[in-house]
Motif scaffolding. Structure first.
Motif, PDB file in Angstrom:
ATOM      1  N   ALA A  16      -1.511  -8.829 -59.227  1.00  0.00           N
ATOM      2  CA  ALA A  16      -2.188 -10.119 -59.196  1.00  0.00           C
ATOM      3  C   ALA A  16      -2.824 -10.388 -57.830  1.00  0.00           C
ATOM      4  N   ALA A  17      -2.437  -9.625 -56.822  1.00  0.00           N
ATOM      5  CA  ALA A  17      -2.973  -9.826 -55.476  1.00  0.00           C
ATOM      6  C   ALA A  17      -4.384  -9.267 -55.371  1.00  0.00           C
ATOM      7  N   ALA A  18      -4.990  -9.463 -54.211  1.00  0.00           N
ATOM      8  CA  ALA A  18      -6.374  -9.024 -53.998  1.00  0.00           C
ATOM      9  C   ALA A  18      -6.526  -7.515 -54.040  1.00  0.00           C
ATOM     10  N   ASN A  19      -5.435  -6.771 -53.861  1.00  0.00           N
ATOM     11  CA  ASN A  19      -5.552  -5.316 -53.824  1.00  0.00           C
ATOM     12  C   ASN A  19      -5.262  -4.679 -55.179  1.00  0.00           C
ATOM     13  N   GLY A  20      -5.270  -5.463 -56.237  1.00  0.00           N
ATOM     14  CA  GLY A  20      -5.056  -4.923 -57.572  1.00  0.00           C
ATOM     15  C   GLY A  20      -5.891  -5.654 -58.599  1.00  0.00           C
ATOM     16  N   ALA A  21      -6.233  -4.958 -59.662  1.00  0.00           N
ATOM     17  CA  ALA A  21      -6.993  -5.559 -60.758  1.00  0.00           C
ATOM     18  C   ALA A  21      -6.479  -4.977 -62.069  1.00  0.00           C
ATOM     19  N   THR A  22      -6.382  -5.830 -63.085  1.00  0.00           N
ATOM     20  CA  THR A  22      -5.847  -5.404 -64.375  1.00  0.00           C
ATOM     21  C   THR A  22      -6.776  -5.845 -65.498  1.00  0.00           C
ATOM     22  N   CYS A  23      -6.869  -4.995 -66.498  1.00  0.00           N
ATOM     23  CA  CYS A  23      -7.698  -5.247 -67.672  1.00  0.00           C
ATOM     24  C   CYS A  23      -6.856  -4.956 -68.912  1.00  0.00           C
ATOM     25  N   GLU A  24      -6.787  -5.904 -69.829  1.00  0.00           N
ATOM     26  CA  GLU A  24      -6.065  -5.686 -71.071  1.00  0.00           C
ATOM     27  C   GLU A  24      -7.038  -5.169 -72.122  1.00  0.00           C
ATOM     28  N   LEU A  25      -6.583  -4.165 -72.882  1.00  0.00           N
ATOM     29  CA  LEU A  25      -7.459  -3.490 -73.834  1.00  0.00           C
ATOM     30  C   LEU A  25      -6.848  -3.484 -75.225  1.00  0.00           C
ATOM     31  N   SER A  26      -7.674  -3.729 -76.212  1.00  0.00           N
ATOM     32  CA  SER A  26      -7.214  -3.707 -77.597  1.00  0.00           C
ATOM     33  C   SER A  26      -7.216  -2.274 -78.129  1.00  0.00           C
ATOM     34  N   ALA A  27      -6.598  -2.083 -79.270  1.00  0.00           N
ATOM     35  CA  ALA A  27      -6.522  -0.754 -79.893  1.00  0.00           C
ATOM     36  C   ALA A  27      -7.801  -0.503 -80.681  1.00  0.00           C
ATOM     37  N   ALA A  28      -8.883  -0.283 -79.951  1.00  0.00           N
ATOM     38  CA  ALA A  28     -10.191  -0.061 -80.565  1.00  0.00           C
ATOM     39  C   ALA A  28     -10.954   0.974 -79.739  1.00  0.00           C
ATOM     40  N   GLY A  77      -3.436  -7.532 -81.027  1.00  0.00           N
ATOM     41  CA  GLY A  77      -3.087  -7.851 -79.657  1.00  0.00           C
ATOM     42  C   GLY A  77      -3.735  -6.910 -78.663  1.00  0.00           C
ATOM     43  N   VAL A  78      -3.171  -6.840 -77.482  1.00  0.00           N
ATOM     44  CA  VAL A  78      -3.697  -5.990 -76.418  1.00  0.00           C
ATOM     45  C   VAL A  78      -2.586  -5.050 -75.949  1.00  0.00           C
ATOM     46  N   PRO A  79      -2.394  -3.960 -76.677  1.00  0.00           N
ATOM     47  CA  PRO A  79      -1.259  -3.087 -76.389  1.00  0.00           C
ATOM     48  C   PRO A  79      -1.420  -2.172 -75.179  1.00  0.00           C
ATOM     49  N   VAL A  80      -2.629  -2.081 -74.606  1.00  0.00           N
ATOM     50  CA  VAL A  80      -2.873  -1.175 -73.484  1.00  0.00           C
ATOM     51  C   VAL A  80      -3.366  -2.005 -72.296  1.00  0.00           C
ATOM     52  N   ARG A  81      -2.815  -1.702 -71.123  1.00  0.00           N
ATOM     53  CA  ARG A  81      -3.211  -2.407 -69.901  1.00  0.00           C
ATOM     54  C   ARG A  81      -3.631  -1.371 -68.862  1.00  0.00           C
ATOM     55  N   ARG A  86      -5.268  -0.688 -54.911  1.00  0.00           N
ATOM     56  CA  ARG A  86      -5.386  -0.052 -53.597  1.00  0.00           C
ATOM     57  C   ARG A  86      -3.996  -0.014 -52.981  1.00  0.00           C
ATOM     58  N   TRP A  87      -3.634   1.151 -52.462  1.00  0.00           N
ATOM     59  CA  TRP A  87      -2.310   1.343 -51.868  1.00  0.00           C
ATOM     60  C   TRP A  87      -2.446   2.202 -50.639  1.00  0.00           C
ATOM     61  N   THR A  88      -2.283   1.650 -49.473  1.00  0.00           N
ATOM     62  CA  THR A  88      -2.472   2.308 -48.190  1.00  0.00           C
ATOM     63  C   THR A  88      -3.792   3.070 -48.204  1.00  0.00           C
ATOM     64  N   SER A  89      -3.750   4.380 -48.092  1.00  0.00           N
ATOM     65  CA  SER A  89      -4.972   5.186 -48.057  1.00  0.00           C
ATOM     66  C   SER A  89      -5.342   5.730 -49.430  1.00  0.00           C
ATOM     67  N   ARG A  90      -4.760   5.156 -50.473  1.00  0.00           N
ATOM     68  CA  ARG A  90      -4.984   5.666 -51.825  1.00  0.00           C
ATOM     69  C   ARG A  90      -5.358   4.553 -52.801  1.00  0.00           C
ATOM     70  N   VAL A  91      -5.866   4.985 -53.942  1.00  0.00           N
ATOM     71  CA  VAL A  91      -6.150   4.076 -55.045  1.00  0.00           C
ATOM     72  C   VAL A  91      -5.434   4.645 -56.271  1.00  0.00           C
ATOM     73  N   VAL A  92      -4.746   3.785 -56.994  1.00  0.00           N
ATOM     74  CA  VAL A  92      -3.985   4.195 -58.169  1.00  0.00           C
ATOM     75  C   VAL A  92      -4.677   3.667 -59.417  1.00  0.00           C
ATOM     76  N   CYS A  93      -4.795   4.526 -60.402  1.00  0.00           N
ATOM     77  CA  CYS A  93      -5.279   4.145 -61.731  1.00  0.00           C
ATOM     78  C   CYS A  93      -4.076   4.303 -62.664  1.00  0.00           C
ATOM     79  N   ALA A  94      -3.691   3.229 -63.346  1.00  0.00           N
ATOM     80  CA  ALA A  94      -2.491   3.267 -64.183  1.00  0.00           C
ATOM     81  C   ALA A  94      -2.769   2.635 -65.540  1.00  0.00           C
ATOM     82  N   VAL A  95      -2.232   3.252 -66.588  1.00  0.00           N
ATOM     83  CA  VAL A  95      -2.375   2.727 -67.949  1.00  0.00           C
ATOM     84  C   VAL A  95      -0.983   2.535 -68.530  1.00  0.00           C
ATOM     85  N   ARG A  96      -0.736   1.316 -68.964  1.00  0.00           N
ATOM     86  CA  ARG A  96       0.540   0.973 -69.598  1.00  0.00           C
ATOM     87  C   ARG A  96       0.325   0.884 -71.099  1.00  0.00           C
ATOM     88  N   ASP A  97       1.257   1.494 -71.874  1.00  0.00           N
ATOM     89  CA  ASP A  97       1.175   1.430 -73.332  1.00  0.00           C
ATOM     90  C   ASP A  97       2.571   1.201 -73.902  1.00  0.00           C
TER      91      ASP A  97
END
Length: 151
Positions: A16-28, A77-81, A86-97
């Motif tokens: 939720a902080a400035a160094n992260g962004a989240t998008c909820e995705l439907s099963a489509a 619903g939105v089963p995938v997030r 941004r994390w120190t010198s890296r960027v993380v891409c993560a998918v939750r299901d």
């Protein structure tokens, strides 16, 4: 590195902080296109255009895998997030299901139309992995070096 990554970087309050962004995705099927658009827009906002192609590809592969193996198409619903952090010198891409089943890289079949997604994730990211969330599913992540950080 896995536990600190999950606890520190991908924790909900961090997203939720400035160094992260989240998008909820439907099963489509159109959610894969939305994942690419969201990743591109986030990286543009952070002035990291040099990561765009690799991270768009990885985000689309991780979302495709979640939709193909963890969530039946048309699930309400939105089963995938999708999260980009941004994390120190890296960027993380993560998918939750919602599935607790571990992702498995298949042996490459160069004639098959599918089955190379996790090989692409491994090729385009610094590293990747997954973390079970108990009854709530799992998160699959890929780590990228942020250009110009000197690490």
């Amino acid at each position: 590195m896995l536990e600190p990554l999950w606890q520190g970087v991908l924790a909900p309050e961090r997203l939720a902080a400035a160094n992260g962004a989240t998008c909820e995705l439907s099963a489509a099927p159109e959610s894969v296109r939305e994942a690419r658009r969201f990743t591109r827009a986030t990286l543009q906002r952070w002035d990291l255009p040099m990561l765009r192609e690799s991270m768009e590809l990885v985000a689309s592969e991780l979302v495709t895998n979640a939709l193909r193996y963890a969530v039946p198409l048309g699930t309400p619903g939105v089963p995938v997030r999708l999260s980009v952090v941004r994390w120190t010198s890296r960027v993380v891409c993560a998918v939750r299901d919602p599935s607790g089943v571990a992702p498995v890289a298949k042996d490459p079949d160069y004639v098959a139309e599918t089955g190379r997604g996790l090989h692409l994730v491994e090729s385009f990211s610094e590293s990747w992995g997954w973390h079970p969330l108990g009854a709530a599913g799992k998160v699959v992540w890929a780590l990228f070096m942020a250009p110009g950080t000197g690490y």
